[in-house]
Design a protein around this motif. Structure first.
Motif, PDB file in Angstrom:
ATOM      1  N   LEU A  81       0.878  -1.312   0.031  1.00  0.00           N
ATOM      2  CA  LEU A  81      -0.082   0.022  -0.034  1.00  0.00           C
ATOM      3  C   LEU A  81       0.883   1.286  -0.024  1.00  0.00           C
ATOM      4  O   LEU A  81       0.386   2.368  -0.157  1.00  0.00           O
ATOM      5  CB  LEU A  81      -0.917   0.056   1.110  1.00  0.00           C
ATOM      6  CG  LEU A  81      -1.997  -0.923   1.267  1.00  0.00           C
ATOM      7  CD1 LEU A  81      -2.851  -0.964   2.480  1.00  0.00           C
ATOM      8  CD2 LEU A  81      -3.007  -0.869  -0.003  1.00  0.00           C
ATOM      9  N   ALA A  82       2.223   0.981   0.279  1.00  0.00           N
ATOM     10  CA  ALA A  82       3.230   2.296   0.307  1.00  0.00           C
ATOM     11  C   ALA A  82       3.746   2.503  -1.132  1.00  0.00           C
ATOM     12  O   ALA A  82       4.511   3.206  -1.403  1.00  0.00           O
ATOM     13  CB  ALA A  82       4.153   1.881   1.230  1.00  0.00           C
ATOM     14  N   ALA A  83       3.295   1.739  -2.007  1.00  0.00           N
ATOM     15  CA  ALA A  83       3.883   1.812  -3.564  1.00  0.00           C
ATOM     16  C   ALA A  83       3.834   3.338  -3.955  1.00  0.00           C
ATOM     17  O   ALA A  83       2.920   3.883  -3.915  1.00  0.00           O
ATOM     18  CB  ALA A  83       3.114   0.582  -4.461  1.00  0.00           C
ATOM     19  N   ASP A  84       5.075   3.584  -4.445  1.00  0.00           N
ATOM     20  CA  ASP A  84       5.205   4.818  -5.111  1.00  0.00           C
ATOM     21  C   ASP A  84       5.206   4.563  -6.928  1.00  0.00           C
ATOM     22  O   ASP A  84       6.188   3.919  -7.130  1.00  0.00           O
ATOM     23  CB  ASP A  84       6.433   5.546  -4.735  1.00  0.00           C
ATOM     24  CG  ASP A  84       6.771   6.851  -5.452  1.00  0.00           C
ATOM     25  OD1 ASP A  84       5.881   7.080  -6.490  1.00  0.00           O
ATOM     26  OD2 ASP A  84       7.961   7.572  -5.052  1.00  0.00           O
ATOM     27  N   THR A  85       4.391   4.879  -7.645  1.00  0.00           N
ATOM     28  CA  THR A  85       4.309   4.375  -8.974  1.00  0.00           C
ATOM     29  C   THR A  85       4.616   5.683  -9.770  1.00  0.00           C
ATOM     30  O   THR A  85       4.154   5.576 -10.895  1.00  0.00           O
ATOM     31  CB  THR A  85       3.037   3.671  -9.334  1.00  0.00           C
ATOM     32  OG1 THR A  85       1.967   4.804  -9.181  1.00  0.00           O
ATOM     33  CG2 THR A  85       2.949   2.470  -8.710  1.00  0.00           C
ATOM     34  N   SER A  86       5.055   6.699  -9.245  1.00  0.00           N
ATOM     35  CA  SER A  86       5.082   8.028  -9.776  1.00  0.00           C
ATOM     36  C   SER A  86       6.371   8.053 -10.995  1.00  0.00           C
ATOM     37  O   SER A  86       6.382   8.844 -11.997  1.00  0.00           O
ATOM     38  CB  SER A  86       5.533   9.290  -8.867  1.00  0.00           C
ATOM     39  OG  SER A  86       6.730   8.958  -8.183  1.00  0.00           O
ATOM     40  N   ARG A  87       7.282   7.149 -10.935  1.00  0.00           N
ATOM     41  CA  ARG A  87       8.437   7.072 -11.815  1.00  0.00           C
ATOM     42  C   ARG A  87       8.552   5.416 -12.439  1.00  0.00           C
ATOM     43  O   ARG A  87       8.715   4.623 -11.648  1.00  0.00           O
ATOM     44  CB  ARG A  87       9.690   7.510 -11.070  1.00  0.00           C
ATOM     45  CG  ARG A  87       9.639   8.815 -11.056  1.00  0.00           C
ATOM     46  CD  ARG A  87      10.959   9.516 -10.304  1.00  0.00           C
ATOM     47  NE  ARG A  87      10.985   8.686  -8.901  1.00  0.00           N
ATOM     48  CZ  ARG A  87      11.949   8.898  -7.889  1.00  0.00           C
ATOM     49  NH1 ARG A  87      13.087   9.328  -8.516  1.00  0.00           N
ATOM     50  NH2 ARG A  87      12.146   8.050  -6.913  1.00  0.00           N
ATOM     51  N   GLY A  88       8.706   5.367 -13.545  1.00  0.00           N
ATOM     52  CA  GLY A  88       9.124   4.077 -14.327  1.00  0.00           C
ATOM     53  C   GLY A  88       7.922   3.140 -13.948  1.00  0.00           C
ATOM     54  O   GLY A  88       6.815   3.459 -13.935  1.00  0.00           O
ATOM     55  N   ASN A  89       8.225   2.018 -14.266  1.00  0.00           N
ATOM     56  CA  ASN A  89       7.370   0.949 -14.320  1.00  0.00           C
ATOM     57  C   ASN A  89       7.213  -0.032 -13.337  1.00  0.00           C
ATOM     58  O   ASN A  89       6.565  -1.029 -13.042  1.00  0.00           O
ATOM     59  CB  ASN A  89       7.356   0.140 -15.576  1.00  0.00           C
ATOM     60  CG  ASN A  89       7.064   0.994 -16.686  1.00  0.00           C
ATOM     61  OD1 ASN A  89       6.124   1.654 -16.751  1.00  0.00           O
ATOM     62  ND2 ASN A  89       7.846   0.682 -17.712  1.00  0.00           N
ATOM     63  N   ARG A  90       8.393   0.198 -12.167  1.00  0.00           N
ATOM     64  CA  ARG A  90       8.520  -0.770 -11.005  1.00  0.00           C
ATOM     65  C   ARG A  90       8.103   0.036  -9.867  1.00  0.00           C
ATOM     66  O   ARG A  90       8.792   1.131  -9.611  1.00  0.00           O
ATOM     67  CB  ARG A  90       9.995  -1.123 -11.064  1.00  0.00           C
ATOM     68  CG  ARG A  90      10.088  -2.165 -10.000  1.00  0.00           C
ATOM     69  CD  ARG A  90      11.521  -2.514  -9.840  1.00  0.00           C
ATOM     70  NE  ARG A  90      11.576  -3.542  -8.829  1.00  0.00           N
ATOM     71  CZ  ARG A  90      12.695  -4.201  -8.528  1.00  0.00           C
ATOM     72  NH1 ARG A  90      13.857  -4.276  -9.278  1.00  0.00           N
ATOM     73  NH2 ARG A  90      12.847  -4.897  -7.360  1.00  0.00           N
ATOM     74  N   PRO A  91       7.007  -0.345  -9.043  1.00  0.00           N
ATOM     75  CA  PRO A  91       6.844   0.637  -7.623  1.00  0.00           C
ATOM     76  C   PRO A  91       7.835   0.648  -6.690  1.00  0.00           C
ATOM     77  O   PRO A  91       8.723  -0.246  -6.648  1.00  0.00           O
ATOM     78  CB  PRO A  91       5.630  -0.226  -7.050  1.00  0.00           C
ATOM     79  CG  PRO A  91       5.650  -1.709  -7.856  1.00  0.00           C
ATOM     80  CD  PRO A  91       6.230  -1.499  -9.038  1.00  0.00           C
ATOM     81  N   GLY A  92       8.115   1.737  -6.243  1.00  0.00           N
ATOM     82  CA  GLY A  92       9.187   1.768  -5.239  1.00  0.00           C
ATOM     83  C   GLY A  92       8.271   1.671  -3.603  1.00  0.00           C
ATOM     84  O   GLY A  92       7.262   2.082  -3.613  1.00  0.00           O
ATOM     85  N   PHE A  93       9.025   1.148  -2.721  1.00  0.00           N
ATOM     86  CA  PHE A  93       8.360   1.001  -1.347  1.00  0.00           C
ATOM     87  C   PHE A  93       9.148   1.649  -0.345  1.00  0.00           C
ATOM     88  O   PHE A  93       9.122   1.574   1.030  1.00  0.00           O
ATOM     89  CB  PHE A  93       8.350  -0.416  -0.950  1.00  0.00           C
ATOM     90  CG  PHE A  93       7.410  -1.226  -2.121  1.00  0.00           C
ATOM     91  CD1 PHE A  93       6.174  -0.990  -2.027  1.00  0.00           C
ATOM     92  CD2 PHE A  93       8.050  -1.970  -3.036  1.00  0.00           C
ATOM     93  CE1 PHE A  93       5.333  -1.849  -3.079  1.00  0.00           C
ATOM     94  CE2 PHE A  93       7.239  -2.647  -3.827  1.00  0.00           C
ATOM     95  CZ  PHE A  93       5.837  -2.361  -4.092  1.00  0.00           C
ATOM     96  N   ALA A  94       9.878   2.611  -0.481  1.00  0.00           N
ATOM     97  CA  ALA A  94      10.753   3.527   0.324  1.00  0.00           C
ATOM     98  C   ALA A  94       9.807   4.122   1.400  1.00  0.00           C
ATOM     99  O   ALA A  94      10.378   4.428   2.623  1.00  0.00           O
ATOM    100  CB  ALA A  94      11.493   4.579  -0.192  1.00  0.00           C
TER     101      ALA A  94
END
Length: 145
Positions: A81-94
């Motif tokens: 649920l913390a996924a950041d999908t603002s850049r690229g095609n792979r979500p980040g979870f930082a």
């Protein structure tokens, strides 16, 4: 904290084929602790969910809370649920809390929800879980605090 609520007629979560938690009718609550979250965030979110009027009354309107219906809740940790999908095609979870904080806050959230006299069962933090549910409505609500 972030939560995705689904009004359910039934739900269960299994790990390695064994059911570890189940609920219904009531709520499936997928929950994620975010960087900087505290137990106060967990307590506030649990109180809001306990009182959220998303269950039908006698007239068919969403006017009742899980407290009003006597429903139960299945709480499952979901760091995605913390996924950041603002850049690229792979979500980040930082933006997700570190695992030790995430587990502590997830369990605190479940405990706080239970303190409202709601029967609560949980998944298994960090496990590869199989989640099954029958969404009632469907009603799905995103919450964040």
């Amino acid at each position: 904290m972030r939560a995705l609520l689904q009004r359910i007629s039934q739900a269960r979560v299994s790990v390695d084929g064994a059911v570890v938690g189940q609920s219904g009718p009531g709520l499936m609550v997928l929950v994620c602790a975010m960087q900087g979250d505290t137990e106060e965030h967990a307590e506030k979110l649990a109180a809001k969910i306990a009182k959220l009027r998303i269950f039908k009354d006698e007239a068919g309107k969403m006017n009742r809370s899980i407290l009003d219906t006597g429903g139960s809740a299945l709480v499952v940790s979901q760091f995605t649920l913390a996924a950041d999908t603002s850049r690229g095609n792979r979500p980040g979870f930082a933006n997700a809390a570190p695992p030790e904080d995430g587990e502590r806050l997830y369990l605190a959230f479940a405990r706080y929800l239970s303190s409202h006299s709601i029967a609560v069962e949980t998944g298994q933090f960090g496990a590869d879980m199989a989640v099954e549910l029958v969404n009632d409505g469907p009603v799905t609500i995103w919450m964040e605090n």
